[in-house]
Motif scaffolding. Structure first.
Motif, PDB file in Angstrom:
ATOM      1  N   LYS A 165     -42.200  75.616  31.289  1.00 26.83           N
ATOM      2  CA  LYS A 165     -41.948  76.773  30.418  1.00 26.83           C
ATOM      3  C   LYS A 165     -40.768  76.476  29.495  1.00 26.83           C
ATOM      4  O   LYS A 165     -40.827  76.691  28.285  1.00 26.83           O
ATOM      5  N   LYS A 166     -39.744  75.901  30.091  1.00 21.69           N
ATOM      6  CA  LYS A 166     -38.542  75.616  29.304  1.00 21.69           C
ATOM      7  C   LYS A 166     -38.861  74.636  28.177  1.00 21.69           C
ATOM      8  O   LYS A 166     -38.599  74.892  26.994  1.00 21.69           O
ATOM      9  N   ASN A 167     -39.474  73.518  28.546  1.00 24.05           N
ATOM     10  CA  ASN A 167     -39.775  72.487  27.542  1.00 24.05           C
ATOM     11  C   ASN A 167     -40.707  73.015  26.470  1.00 24.05           C
ATOM     12  O   ASN A 167     -40.508  72.792  25.272  1.00 24.05           O
ATOM     13  N   GLY A 168     -41.739  73.724  26.894  1.00 25.33           N
ATOM     14  CA  GLY A 168     -42.715  74.248  25.931  1.00 25.33           C
ATOM     15  C   GLY A 168     -42.052  75.167  24.948  1.00 25.33           C
ATOM     16  O   GLY A 168     -42.257  75.062  23.725  1.00 25.33           O
TER      17      GLY A 168
ATOM     18  N   ILE B 107     -38.848  75.432  24.109  1.00 23.15           N
ATOM     19  CA  ILE B 107     -37.864  74.794  23.221  1.00 23.15           C
ATOM     20  C   ILE B 107     -38.560  74.000  22.130  1.00 23.15           C
ATOM     21  O   ILE B 107     -38.243  74.123  20.943  1.00 23.15           O
ATOM     22  N   LEU B 108     -39.562  73.212  22.544  1.00 23.12           N
ATOM     23  CA  LEU B 108     -40.276  72.406  21.555  1.00 23.12           C
ATOM     24  C   LEU B 108     -40.979  73.311  20.546  1.00 23.12           C
ATOM     25  O   LEU B 108     -40.947  73.077  19.333  1.00 23.12           O
ATOM     26  N   GLY B 109     -41.594  74.377  21.064  1.00 16.75           N
ATOM     27  CA  GLY B 109     -42.267  75.322  20.177  1.00 16.75           C
ATOM     28  C   GLY B 109     -41.288  75.929  19.191  1.00 16.75           C
ATOM     29  O   GLY B 109     -41.568  76.047  17.986  1.00 16.75           O
TER      30      GLY B 109
ATOM     31  N   PHE C 222     -38.497  74.689  18.110  1.00 20.00           N
ATOM     32  CA  PHE C 222     -38.110  73.696  17.103  1.00 20.00           C
ATOM     33  C   PHE C 222     -39.183  73.543  16.036  1.00 20.00           C
ATOM     34  O   PHE C 222     -38.893  73.512  14.841  1.00 20.00           O
ATOM     35  N   ALA C 223     -40.435  73.481  16.509  1.00 17.04           N
ATOM     36  CA  ALA C 223     -41.524  73.308  15.554  1.00 17.04           C
ATOM     37  C   ALA C 223     -41.574  74.505  14.612  1.00 17.04           C
ATOM     38  O   ALA C 223     -41.730  74.360  13.395  1.00 17.04           O
TER      39      ALA C 223
ATOM     40  N   LEU D  24     -45.760  73.706  21.458  1.00 18.63           N
ATOM     41  CA  LEU D  24     -45.659  74.427  22.731  1.00 18.63           C
ATOM     42  C   LEU D  24     -46.474  73.712  23.808  1.00 18.63           C
ATOM     43  O   LEU D  24     -45.992  73.455  24.917  1.00 18.63           O
TER      44      LEU D  24
ATOM     45  N   GLY E 294     -44.941  70.471  24.777  1.00 19.35           N
ATOM     46  CA  GLY E 294     -43.757  70.735  25.591  1.00 19.35           C
ATOM     47  C   GLY E 294     -44.139  71.014  27.033  1.00 19.35           C
ATOM     48  O   GLY E 294     -43.536  70.505  27.972  1.00 19.35           O
TER      49      GLY E 294
END
Lengths: 215, 645, 361, 231, 195
Positions: free
Chosen positions: A7-10, A12-14, A16-17, E15, E18
């Motif tokens: 959840k965290k990675n998704g 954050i990356l989302g 940023f995008a 997402l 990630g």
């Protein structure tokens, strides 16, 4: 653990995008007009060297029609034709044409003629000729291409419109005959055809903008 | 019959000028006895034997000078009668010239022999018996490798094919050629022994087609002896006499890279070896002499001679009248694989088949080494289908991993690549160096691994000792009581008896060990007696030195037959350690039993090492105990745990 | 006395690099003579100038690298490189063309890579390509063969042209050539036969039409066929003396033959035939003298065949569809690049190392 | 302060992205036909490098290790696209001549390399300086190579500077050598490889000379550890 | 509008990626760092301490943590080369501050002079010295790493570091090293008991 990390990675990356693309959209929005202006100015620059300002009062860029004629214009796709009109009526046309038989493929040119049976000038837009040999068709390398300026347009194919070696009136440049030959032939074909079709070319509707191909 | 054998081929190979007629035109001569012979203790691949003589002994021709030791090896025999005047390092018949242990015998000129007894009914003996006789005769492969023949025979099981190698493909060399011409019957008789010892199903004698007389002689001998053997004539090409190449020529099969011909049921012996076997079995003569080719244009009288093993090369070259020039090379072996020697006092050994003395114009020195131009000629002549030029680059760059990947170990060092190289690069020399480096690296790696283990064990031990010390301080009173008990026990123990008991269990080393133990005990007593009153280091040292000298003398007297000083020293150390240990009254700990047990298993080759370990263990224990004593503290029973190293 | 120590083997074939290169140079003689006969003294002048330049350049650069000069020069490789480059360029090209080419070949392609044996590219061909892409005008200015010329240039005139670009009478190269061509010959520029065919085909003429030009005669282009045959002779000598193996020339010419044969079969009158391909341009020179350069070629026999076949195919492909008329130099350089890969995949199986598949059976 | 010095030294010389790390060869080889092109791409790269370094440094606390590469790529791609759009709008003729090489800055390993190796571990002002030094080092090599190739291949310097700097810059054009026949190879791609090779060789040569000068430094004996103490 | 669709699509892709990366990071985590072991494998295990660390393994750990790879004189250039290949660091020449490369040696105790103080035994990192208090000590030559750590502690200087003599079997084909015309006069007779 695993889901928390996902959840965290998704997210954050989302995020940023999202931020990055958002920024790009804003930039794109702010520069769009300016870019179009620039593209226009570029083409106008070339057109204007062939057709001087005083010869037209219309917007050359907008007054443009698409013509498809593979035999003469060297391409199976439509090629743009720009019309110059002044208060005194039609003055000149600039046609984009292609010599298909250069030493290394197509040579794209812009050929301008006026309504008085004369060639206004020729410029090469794009080519892949051998550096040092065939690239003398560029104005940056040689003045050769200027030798078309103010030539009379013949009624049909004329032996004058050949390289000197083939008995014509145009110089070839050292070491290469194929490239000048190809250019001369393409220019000759184009101007004879355009001269004959002047009327219909001037009357055709302006339809370049729709296709989006501004070059 | 010979025509029935299909001759295959092998890749590569070269045709250097043969130049065999220089030496093969005359019958094999016998030379005068030299003044002295130098018999190296080790003339074969493997371990050296144990000495049976010492300086001053008189020996007779055929008398064994060494016997196989615990780890195998071959005996060497006196080639003639005389007196052993020296047993010392002498320049070896080896490319390096590094001195090796050599028995020098001053010959008396009488050439008296011991009584040679032939084996009775040899063909009815069991293979094991025959092999035993062959070993005792000291026979090693006479083709050049000098691998012990008996070992080779006993390693081979279910032999389908026995190949007798009379190819002799190196230029110049004609020893086997002459031997086959002159002694074909004896060779065939040796072959029958080999057949009998191996129960071989098929026998092929291979000879190159440039030796028609030898082929003729061998065929006749086989026919008249009517044995099951065929003569195969192979085309002249170098190196068709190489073991692997000849097998490929005769069978079309390749010896696996990590394997031996015996894995394929094939055994190869040189004709000279067959001859030597005949001599050993039917005449009872051990290997004492061999046929040597003396050739090259620098010799005025080239030819083949029967040379006693140990004859100095100079003696042979004198007999052949060497006209040495300024850049004279003396090559042992042929021009393709032979090596130069710088000292003519080196002896003829079992593997010396040729001494070549070329003139400068005959075999000019290699020119300036030029850059490799990647012409690939080396690749085309390589009989092992290697990439010599790639190997050369990697050898130059010391890239050992790449060398292994490119199968450097399969290189037979035949020299064909360097022979054709237009850039005159000494390729084989690069490969030999690289092989030596790789071998060295392996040894270093093994040493490093052992060192790491020992270091880690030591660290662990130190850590444990530290813990133990902490423990000890906590329980000071308890520990002191234990110490008193231990000391009382120590007083009761009799060190001499203890060490004797220990060594008695050790059969193989009994004598020397007892001697050493006695010596040690004496030394110790002396030292203790002296040091009890002595106060300073100096006195102690004097006492020690005295004791040491006494011990040495005693040991010397007793251990004349001991194999070497190292063993004696180790044995001594073991004894000493045990004595010390006994004094500490720790003999009841299980580790000590272990040490004893290990020292009992002394029959095999590993015993040496184990004993040393045991000694080290004992030593370490003793040392520790010593330390404790100095600190006036006690040894607790947990101490023993630390001896895991 | 002390004896000489050496490592085995102690005997050696008496064919060192120096000898090999001498033989190759010797084998070039017929080809060079043919070129002199057909294209005039310029060939010799180029050759001499190139060799002198090569020796001087190599010496200077070796000195700069702190390497011994004599042994490196003695191996004759620099001379061979210079010779191969000199016979490849138009005889009347100005002196600075061959000068730049030789310097580039020797210094950049050979020495900078580490000297003899270290260069991945054939130095002569790399130098040729540099010249061709940099000075296309000079590099495509071939004189018509002597058969067609109206007069023969004297040695002195050739020398003057070489150094000053003008004859003693003050004519320029261009003028000389134009005069040569002026009389009755189809007004093609100084094109080689291959060049001519390419030009004609690109203009939509058929092959037979373009072969009507007077520059053709006999089997292929006038002059060029003789030169090629002369180099073939020299090459045959090299093979006979086993200086080179047959693999590279046979595989190269064979591939070219098959490719051009197929070409003419499937595109009748559209592509030049076998005779033209084999006897034009640098075909024979390339097959026997250039592709066989040991340093930049594959090493095993199998590898050599693959390498040469690749050159053959590339020559055909580039001649037919490429941007330059002849293709030997480009083909050789491209194949040079593939050599490590070819070598890797054409490794022989070492003795005793049976393939896993076989041993599994 | 010494950090700044180290960063400058690294970027400009010791760890130069073009000459030592050999990163970003694609644009390096493709656009260095003239000084003008080289300068244009050098400036673009510099801007992206500084921008991405600052951004990466600022967000480094927030980015988990496993997604740092995608984040860096997004950041760099955004900067490049913005610069491409801006160049398209404000330096159109340069945009035309640099063509497809502007988007390729995204894959210039020098940029992601700095983000990963430096910016993601250091505060933003140092990261910015690192980007500046690396960008200058890269751009410097670009311009140098461009100059060499332009002189040899064309005989000029600053040809077409007006495309980058506006009409006034047309005056910057210098005719260095008048060639009848310039060495065309120099402005073809192989010329870039050869030229870069020589630049690297010269750089290594200078380093070696420098090292040879400093060699005579006294060796101070390092203290040896005693593996074994008195137990 | 298409631009907003782009923003949306890119964000969704990011997402998803990630999430995948978050999953992979936990799921495929690899434990341990074998680098130290690999470095230790390369080091010569003389345990001499010339690198400034107490033993080879501590130095291996230091290298793994970024120390220079050119501090091992016993390993010499060969070891530096291998370490360079393993760690990717530049192969610098041996740092002379730590000593110079030397031939392989073993410790040898002149036993007549030994006073039996055991100091060398305590100094030996691989327990290659045998002996007890007041007793003569002996080096087990096969186990000695040639670190020379025993030399300094000896109060009577009776320990020599002697180069290992080359045997024919371990000769490295160095033709230059062949003694020319070795004196063939009877050298010191062999002492059967040992020297």
């Amino acid at each position: 653990m695993i889901f928390k990390n996902m959840k965290k990675n998704g997210l954050i990356l989302g995020a940023f995008a999202l931020a990055a693309t958002g920024l790009l959209v804003v930039t794109q929005f702010l520069t769009a007009d300016r870019i179009e202006q620039q593209q226009r100015a570029e083409l106008m620059g070339t057109l204007n060297t062939l057709i001087p300002e005083e010869m037209h009062s219309n917007d050359l860029f907008a007054d443009c029609t698409l013509v498809t004629n593979p035999d003469v214009l060297g391409r199976s796709s439509p090629q743009p034709v720009y019309r110059a009109r002044s208060t005194n009526g039609n003055t000149a046309i600039a046609i984009r044409t292609t010599a298909p038989n250069g030493y290394s493929g197509n040579i794209d040119m812009l050929v301008a003629i006026n309504t008085n049976n004369k060639v206004m000038g020729v410029r090469v837009l794009q080519h892949r000729e051998t550096p040092g040999l065939g690239d003398k068709i560029e104005t940056r390398k040689s003045d050769w291409i200027l030798s078309f300026t103010q030539q009379n347009i013949p009624a049909q194919e004329s032996p004058r419109w050949e390289v000197r070696k083939d008995g014509g009136a145009f110089d070839q440049f050292t070491g290469a005959t194929i490239t000048p030959r190809a250019v001369i032939n393409a220019v000759e074909r184009t101007i004879i055809w355009a001269n004959a079709q002047q009327e219909s070319l001037f009357n055709a509707p302006s339809n370049c903008q729709q296709s989006g191909d501004s070059r | 019959m010979a025509s029935a054998i299909k001759i295959w081929s092998f890749p590569g190979g070269v045709h250097p000028p043969e130049r065999k007629t220089l030496a093969n035109q005359t019958a094999t001569a016998t030379t005068e006895l030299p003044e002295k012979v130098y018999v190296p203790v080790k003339q074969h691949i493997g371990a050296e034997g144990q000495l049976l003589v010492q300086p001053g002994d008189t020996v007779l021709r055929g008398q064994a000078l060494t016997q196989p030791g615990m780890s195998g090896g071959l005996p060497v025999h006196a080639p003639s009668s005389g007196t052993v005047i020296n047993i010392a390092e002498h320049t070896s018949n080896h490319p390096s010239g590094i001195p090796t242990l050599t028995i020098t015998i001053k010959l008396d000129g009488k050439h008296e022999s011991i009584e040679f007894t032939a084996v009775e009914n040899p063909l009815e003996q069991s293979p094991q018996e025959l092999i035993k006789y062959i070993r005792e005769a000291g026979i090693a492969g006479l083709g050049g490798a000098a691998y012990p023949t008996a070992q080779k025979l006993s390693q081979t099981q279910n032999t389908e094919l026995l190949i007798i190698n009379g190819v002799e493909c190196e230029p110049y060399i004609v020893s086997d050629d002459r031997l086959m011409r002159e002694h074909a019957e004896e060779i065939v008789s040796g072959i029958t022994i080999l057949q009998s010892a191996l129960q071989a199903q098929q026998t092929i004698v291979a000879i190159e087609d440039n030796k028609p007389e030898a082929i003729q002689a061998m065929r006749q001998a086989i026919e008249s002896a009517s044995i099951e053997a065929a003569v195969a004539v192979v085309p002249t090409k170098y190196p068709s006499g190489g073991e692997k190449q000849l097998i490929q020529l005769l069978t079309g099969k390749e010896v696996p890279s990590n394997g031996y011909p015996s894995d394929m049921g094939i055994l190869m012996q040189n004709v000279g070896t067959a001859y030597a076997i005949h001599e050993a079995i039917y005449l009872g003569k051990p290997l004492m002499e061999r046929i040597v080719t003396l050739t090259g244009e620098a010799l005025q009288k080239p030819g083949t001679v029967w040379a006693l093993l140990g004859t100095p090369v100079s003696h042979l070259l004198d007999s052949a009248s060497l006209q040495a020039s300024s850049k004279q090379k003396v090559i042992i072996g042929g021009p393709m694989m032979g090596y130069t020697i710088s000292d003519l006092e080196v002896p003829v050994v079992k593997s010396t088949n040729c001494i070549l003395c070329p003139t400068e114009s005959e075999l000019p020195a290699t020119g300036h080494e030029m850059a490799c131009i990647r012409c690939g000629q080396c690749e085309q002549v390589c009989p092992a289908s290697l990439l010599p030029q790639q190997l050369y680059w990697y050898a130059k760059a010391s890239d050992h991993d790449a060398l292994k990947q490119h199968h450097l170990k399969d290189c037979i060092e035949c020299g064909a690549c360097a022979y054709v190289c237009p850039s005159e690069i000494p390729l084989v020399h690069y490969y030999r160096k690289a092989k030596a480096e790789i071998r060295e690296e392996l040894i270093e790696q093994q040493k490093a691994d052992i060192a790491r283990q020992r270091f880690e064990a030591r660290q662990a031990r130190l850590e444990r000792e530290k813990q133990a010390r902490l423990e000890k301080h906590k329980k000071a009173a308890e520990a002191r009581q234990a110490a008193l008990a231990a000391r009382a026990a120590a007083a009761e123990a009799d060190p001499t008896e203890q060490s004797t008991a220990d060594t008695a269990a050790n059969n193989g080393e009994k004598q020397s060990k007892v001697a050493a133990a006695i010596a040690r005990a004496k030394a110790k007593n002396a030292a203790q007696a002296e040091s009890a009153t002595a106060e300073d280091d100096k006195k102690a040292r004097v006492a020690e030195a005295v004791a040491r000298a006494k011990a040495k003398k005693a040991a010397q007297a007793e251990s004349a037959t001991a194999e070497d000083d190292k063993k004696a020293r180790v044995a001594e150390a073991v004894a000493r350690a045990k004595a010390k240990k006994a004094a500490q009254a720790e003999s009841a700990t299980p580790e000590d039993d272990k040490a004893k047990q290990s020292s009992q298993q002394s029959d095999n080759a590993e015993a040496e090492k184990k004993r040393r370990v045991a000694a080290a263990v004992a030593r370490a224990k003793a040392k520790k105990a010593e330390q404790q004593k100095q600190q006036n503290s006690v040894t607790t029973s947990e101490r023993g745990d630390s001896e895991s190293s | 006395m002390s004896f000489f120590i050496a490592s085995s083997p102690h005997n050696h074939v008496r064919r060192n690099t120096q000898w090999v290169m001498q033989q190759v140079l010797l084998a070039m003689v017929p080809g060079v003579l043919a070129q002199v006969w057909i294209f005039g003294w310029g060939v010799l002048i180029q050759l001499a100038f190139a060799i002198v330049t090569a020796i001087v350049a190599e010496s200077l650069f070796l000195a700069f690298r702190d390497k011994p000069i004599k042994p490196a020069l003695r191996d004759n490789t620099a001379i061979l490189t210079a010779a191969l480059l000199a016979v490849s360029i138009p005889p009347l090209a100005p002196w600075w063309v061959i000068f730049i080419g030789v310097i580039f070949s020797i210094v950049v392609v050979k020495q900078v890579f580490g000297g003899v044996g270290q260069n991945i590219f054939n130095p002569a061909m790399a130098g040729y390509v540099l010249l061709l892409v940099s000075f296309p005008v000079q590099m495509t200015q071939w004189m018509p063969p002597a058969h067609l010329a109206t007069f023969n240039l004297s040695f002195i005139d050739s020398l003057w042209l070489f150094f000053t670009q003008y004859t003693t009478d003050g004519f320029s190269v261009m003028q000389v050539t134009m005069v040569q061509l002026g009389q009755g010959i189809d007004a093609v520029s100084m094109a080689t036969p291959l060049d001519h065919i390419r030009n004609q085909l690109s203009q939509g003429y058929t092959l037979s039409e373009s072969l009507n030009s007077p520059i053709f005669g006999g089997l292929a282009g006038l002059g060029w066929q003789e030169v090629n045959m002369a180099y073939f002779l020299g090459g045959a000598y090299l093979v006979a003396r086993r200086v080179i193996t047959w693999h590279i020339p046979v595989a190269l010419l064979g591939t070219l033959l098959v490719a051009s044969g197929l070409g003419t079969t499937f595109a009748i009158d559209q592509l030049p035939g076998v005779n033209i391909h084999l006897l034009s341009g640098a075909t024979m020179l390339g097959a026997f003298f250039i592709a066989t350069d040991p340093v930049s070629a594959a090493t095993s026999n199998k590898g050599k065949v693959i390498y040469a076949a690749l050159i053959g195919v590339l020559v055909y492909v580039i001649r037919t569809w490429g941007g330059y008329p002849d293709a030997m130099a480009f083909a050789v350089l491209l194949a040079n690049l593939c050599v490590p890969t070819i070598d890797y995949f054409s490794k022989p199986r070492p003795y005793g190392n049976v393939k896993a598949k076989e041993s599994a059976e | 302060m010494s950090e700044i010095k180290t960063l400058s030294k690294n970027g400009l010389w010791e760890n130069n992205p073009a000459l030592v790390q050999l990163l970003g060869l694609c644009p390096l080889l493709a656009v260095t036909t003239t000084v003008t092109n080289a300068l244009g791409l050098g400036l673009a790269t510099l801007l992206v490098l500084v921008g991405s370094n600052i951004t990466v440094s600022l967000v480094r606390e927030w980015v988990p290790n496993e997604i740092r590469i995608p984040v860096f790529v997004i950041v760099i791609a955004t900067f490049v696209t913005m610069i491409e759009l801006l160049m398209n709008a404000f330096a159109y003729s340069l945009y035309l001549s640099l063509g497809i090489f502007i988007p390729l800055i995204v894959t210039n390993c020098a940029i992601i390399g700095r983000a990963e190796a430096y910016a993601s571990k250091n505060p933003w002002h140092l990261a910015a300086y690192d980007g500046l030094a690396m960008g200058l080092g890269f751009g410097g090599v670009l311009v140098l190579l461009g100059a060499v190739r332009e002189i040899i291949g064309q005989g000029t310097l600053f040809d077409g500077a007006e495309l980058l700097l506006g009409e006034w810059a047309a005056a910057l054009r210098i005719e260095v050598i008048q060639f009848d026949y310039p060495l065309l190879l120099a402005i073809l791609p192989p010329g870039a490889f050869i030229g870069l090779g020589f630049l690297i060789a010269i750089k290594n040569g200078i380093d070696r000379l420098h090292a040879a000068k400093q060699e005579k430094q006294a060796v101070t004996k390092a203290t040896r550890a005693r593996v074994t103490g008195q137990t | 509008m298409s631009l907003l669709t782009g923003v949306f699509v890119v964000s969704i892709i990011a997402l998803v990626f990630g999430l995948v990366l978050g999953f992979a990071a936990v799921r495929f985590k690899v434990e341990g760092d074998p680098l130290v072991d690999q470095i230790d494998e390369i080091l010569p295990q003389t345990q001499c301490g010339q690198c400034g660390y107490p033993g080879c393994r501590p130095y291996a750990e230091a290298i793994a943590n970024g120390d220079e790879i050119n501090k091992c004189p016993p390993g010499g250039e060969a070891t530096i080369q291998k370490l360079s290949e393993l760690t990717g660091k530049e192969a610098k020449p041996l740092d002379e501050a730590h000593g110079v490369e030397d031939v392989k040696k073993v410790a040898y105790i002149r036993e007549d002079e030994c006073i039996g103080c055991t100091k060398c035994i305590q100094a030996c990192p691989v327990d290659a010295i045998m002996g007890a208090n007041k007793q003569m000590h002996t080096v087990i030559a096969d186990e000695c790493t040639g670190c020379d750590l025993c030399v300094d502690p000896c109060p009577v200087d009776c320990i020599d570091m002697i180069p290992i003599p080359t045997k024919a079997e371990r000769w490295k084909w160095d033709l230059e090293s062949i003694p020319v015309n070795v004196d063939t006069a009877p050298a010191a007779s062999r002492q059967v008991e040992g020297v």
